[in-house]
Enzyme design. Sequence first.
Site, PDB file in Angstrom:
ATOM      1  N   LEU A  15      -2.071  19.839 -25.579  1.00  0.00           N
ATOM      2  CA  LEU A  15      -3.013  18.915 -25.354  1.00  0.00           C
ATOM      3  C   LEU A  15      -2.425  17.452 -25.193  1.00  0.00           C
ATOM      4  O   LEU A  15      -3.019  16.205 -24.400  1.00  0.00           O
ATOM      5  CB  LEU A  15      -4.157  18.303 -25.076  1.00  0.00           C
ATOM      6  N   LYS A  65       4.262  20.916 -40.662  1.00  0.00           N
ATOM      7  CA  LYS A  65       3.332  19.717 -41.758  1.00  0.00           C
ATOM      8  C   LYS A  65       3.439  19.909 -43.299  1.00  0.00           C
ATOM      9  O   LYS A  65       3.447  18.899 -44.099  1.00  0.00           O
ATOM     10  CB  LYS A  65       1.752  19.891 -41.800  1.00  0.00           C
ATOM     11  N   ASN A  86       0.352  15.414 -40.991  1.00  0.00           N
ATOM     12  CA  ASN A  86       0.134  15.797 -39.176  1.00  0.00           C
ATOM     13  C   ASN A  86       0.131  14.012 -38.502  1.00  0.00           C
ATOM     14  O   ASN A  86      -0.054  14.204 -37.640  1.00  0.00           O
ATOM     15  CB  ASN A  86      -1.502  16.351 -39.173  1.00  0.00           C
ATOM     16  N   GLY A 125     -10.063  32.014 -43.618  1.00  0.00           N
ATOM     17  CA  GLY A 125      -8.629  32.150 -43.809  1.00  0.00           C
ATOM     18  C   GLY A 125      -8.385  31.384 -44.546  1.00  0.00           C
ATOM     19  O   GLY A 125      -8.888  30.500 -45.381  1.00  0.00           O
ATOM     20  N   GLY A 127      -4.904  29.604 -44.786  1.00  0.00           N
ATOM     21  CA  GLY A 127      -3.858  28.414 -43.997  1.00  0.00           C
ATOM     22  C   GLY A 127      -4.466  27.569 -44.683  1.00  0.00           C
ATOM     23  O   GLY A 127      -5.636  26.923 -45.078  1.00  0.00           O
ATOM     24  N   GLY A 128      -3.109  26.417 -43.410  1.00  0.00           N
ATOM     25  CA  GLY A 128      -3.145  24.834 -43.183  1.00  0.00           C
ATOM     26  C   GLY A 128      -4.426  23.991 -43.252  1.00  0.00           C
ATOM     27  O   GLY A 128      -5.125  23.194 -43.455  1.00  0.00           O
ATOM     28  N   ALA A 129      -5.003  24.799 -42.178  1.00  0.00           N
ATOM     29  CA  ALA A 129      -6.627  24.164 -41.766  1.00  0.00           C
ATOM     30  C   ALA A 129      -7.574  24.575 -43.083  1.00  0.00           C
ATOM     31  O   ALA A 129      -8.423  23.438 -43.352  1.00  0.00           O
ATOM     32  CB  ALA A 129      -7.143  24.550 -40.820  1.00  0.00           C
ATOM     33  N   GLY A 231     -13.671  23.288 -31.734  1.00  0.00           N
ATOM     34  CA  GLY A 231     -12.536  22.542 -32.708  1.00  0.00           C
ATOM     35  C   GLY A 231     -12.352  21.107 -31.557  1.00  0.00           C
ATOM     36  O   GLY A 231     -11.345  20.858 -32.348  1.00  0.00           O
TER      37      GLY A 231
HETATM   38  P1  NAP Z   1      -2.120  29.277 -40.364  1.00  0.00           P
HETATM   39  O1  NAP Z   1      -1.912  27.889 -41.745  1.00  0.00           O
HETATM   40  O2  NAP Z   1      -1.613  29.858 -40.068  1.00  0.00           O
HETATM   41  O3  NAP Z   1      -3.101  29.978 -41.286  1.00  0.00           O
HETATM   42  C1  NAP Z   1      -4.630  30.625 -40.997  1.00  0.00           C
HETATM   43  C2  NAP Z   1      -4.765  31.720 -41.418  1.00  0.00           C
HETATM   44  O4  NAP Z   1      -5.739  32.455 -40.902  1.00  0.00           O
HETATM   45  C3  NAP Z   1      -4.042  32.501 -41.997  1.00  0.00           C
HETATM   46  O5  NAP Z   1      -3.327  32.002 -43.975  1.00  0.00           O
HETATM   47  C4  NAP Z   1      -4.565  34.074 -43.091  1.00  0.00           C
HETATM   48  O6  NAP Z   1      -5.226  33.514 -43.847  1.00  0.00           O
HETATM   49  C5  NAP Z   1      -5.761  33.678 -41.334  1.00  0.00           C
HETATM   50  N1  NAP Z   1      -5.290  34.890 -40.294  1.00  0.00           N
HETATM   51  C6  NAP Z   1      -4.256  34.945 -39.714  1.00  0.00           C
HETATM   52  N2  NAP Z   1      -4.525  36.071 -38.589  1.00  0.00           N
HETATM   53  C7  NAP Z   1      -5.619  36.757 -38.801  1.00  0.00           C
HETATM   54  C8  NAP Z   1      -5.952  37.993 -38.934  1.00  0.00           C
HETATM   55  N3  NAP Z   1      -5.607  38.341 -37.645  1.00  0.00           N
HETATM   56  N4  NAP Z   1      -7.163  38.230 -38.707  1.00  0.00           N
HETATM   57  C9  NAP Z   1      -8.249  37.613 -40.322  1.00  0.00           C
HETATM   58  N5  NAP Z   1      -7.309  36.149 -40.573  1.00  0.00           N
HETATM   59  C10 NAP Z   1      -6.065  35.936 -39.837  1.00  0.00           C
HETATM   60  O7  NAP Z   1      -2.663  28.131 -39.208  1.00  0.00           O
HETATM   61  P2  NAP Z   1      -3.308  26.597 -39.248  1.00  0.00           P
HETATM   62  O8  NAP Z   1      -2.593  25.824 -39.040  1.00  0.00           O
HETATM   63  O9  NAP Z   1      -4.294  26.968 -40.804  1.00  0.00           O
HETATM   64  O10 NAP Z   1      -4.506  26.951 -38.109  1.00  0.00           O
HETATM   65  C11 NAP Z   1      -5.536  27.934 -38.318  1.00  0.00           C
HETATM   66  C12 NAP Z   1      -6.244  27.282 -36.780  1.00  0.00           C
HETATM   67  O11 NAP Z   1      -6.969  25.994 -36.536  1.00  0.00           O
HETATM   68  C13 NAP Z   1      -5.309  27.770 -35.518  1.00  0.00           C
HETATM   69  O12 NAP Z   1      -6.910  28.469 -34.793  1.00  0.00           O
HETATM   70  C14 NAP Z   1      -5.462  26.667 -35.028  1.00  0.00           C
HETATM   71  O13 NAP Z   1      -5.530  26.507 -33.888  1.00  0.00           O
HETATM   72  C15 NAP Z   1      -7.122  25.867 -35.330  1.00  0.00           C
HETATM   73  N6  NAP Z   1      -6.633  24.288 -35.744  1.00  0.00           N
HETATM   74  C16 NAP Z   1      -7.198  23.783 -34.750  1.00  0.00           C
HETATM   75  C17 NAP Z   1      -6.726  22.146 -35.088  1.00  0.00           C
HETATM   76  C18 NAP Z   1      -8.175  21.261 -34.259  1.00  0.00           C
HETATM   77  O14 NAP Z   1      -7.505  20.018 -34.013  1.00  0.00           O
HETATM   78  N7  NAP Z   1      -8.667  21.338 -33.184  1.00  0.00           N
HETATM   79  C19 NAP Z   1      -6.030  21.846 -35.923  1.00  0.00           C
HETATM   80  C20 NAP Z   1      -5.398  22.302 -36.296  1.00  0.00           C
HETATM   81  C21 NAP Z   1      -5.282  23.731 -36.795  1.00  0.00           C
HETATM   82  P3  NAP Z   1      -5.592  35.046 -44.910  1.00  0.00           P
HETATM   83  O15 NAP Z   1      -4.000  35.833 -44.371  1.00  0.00           O
HETATM   84  O16 NAP Z   1      -5.495  34.412 -46.162  1.00  0.00           O
HETATM   85  O17 NAP Z   1      -6.557  35.896 -44.131  1.00  0.00           O
END
Ligand code: NAP
Length: 271
Positions: A15, A65, A86, A125, A127-129, A231
């Site tokens: 977006l 990132k 970012n 979770g 991850g990065g966020a 978000g």
């Molecule tokens: P990421 O680095 O892939 O991290 C996601 C984390 O979620 C993983 O490290 C994992 O942690 C956990 N996970 C992944 N798949 C899973 C599953 N099937 N079941 C349970 N836990 C699971 O991604 P990210 O960049 O942090 O982004 C995460 C979310 O935040 C996404 O939905 C993204 O759209 C959202 N986000 C939103 C914004 C915004 O502006 N609103 C900005 C950035 C991100 P574990 O392995 O430790 O369980």
Amino acid sequence: MNIYGLFGESLSHSLSPEIHKQIYSSIDANAAYTLFPFSPDKLPHAIEGIRTLSIKGVNVTIPYKESVLPYLDDIDQHAKQMHAVNTIHQKENKLIGYNTDYDGFGLIFERRNWKVEGKTAVVLGSGGAAKMAIYYLKENGAHQIYVVSRSPEKYQNQDIIHFIGYNDLSHITGDFLINTTPVGMYPNIENTPVEESIIQSFDCLIDLIYNPYETRFLSLGKSLNKKTANGMDMLIGQAVKSVEIWEDVIINQEITNQLIDEFSKRQDEQQ
Ligand code: NAP
């Protein structure tokens, strides 16, 4: 005209071009924003492209990132601490990295007057966020932070930060429950990272997902009379902060609020 854009691997649903177009129009900036998708092996060329083509700034998303860091001339303190960038700003032929996700996440709390100081937060979770959210919570004086991972054994606890598994969650009550996993995101909208029995033990729910506008996690929370936030504030907030850095302006909060309302309405109608 100032050229800006988004670096990432798969960007077709972004977006950001629409959000940026509206921000530029609201501040009368002579600027354009485009998507720059590329595969990881092209990252050094893409960075060189910023310099060669005099691109004034780019946003950076998954999976770059962290990997952009070694290519930058300077990194803002928050971004350095989070080890994630970012936003890149080209200024006087130098590439400077920032993390405006931090500001976008902060906007969720600011707009609702939710205070973090002294509070207990659970982040779903790792991850990065999640790293960004943990850093924000710590910087803003949280009392305890629990990070819930499917593999908590990978991590070591550090002072107020405790890593736990999903089975340990039933013992914890707190102020904030924050979903940073992709669970519940379109098209798997029936999924939720945790069920009502867990949600019940928290006051405020935050889901970083904005598509769908209201995830099952948040709708379960609403049905239990919890305060909720999705978000969208973060998405708009990080974009606004990037433009403030690039164009060296302060953008009126009213403009940010209007953008959040407009894009929220659009997402809600799509649901
Ligand atoms: P990421 O680095 O892939 O991290 C996601 C984390 O979620 C993983 O490290 C994992 O942690 C956990 N996970 C992944 N798949 C899973 C599953 N099937 N079941 C349970 N836990 C699971 O991604 P990210 O960049 O942090 O982004 C995460 C979310 O935040 C996404 O939905 C993204 O759209 C959202 N986000 C939103 C914004 C915004 O502006 N609103 C900005 C950035 C991100 P574990 O392995 O430790 O369980």
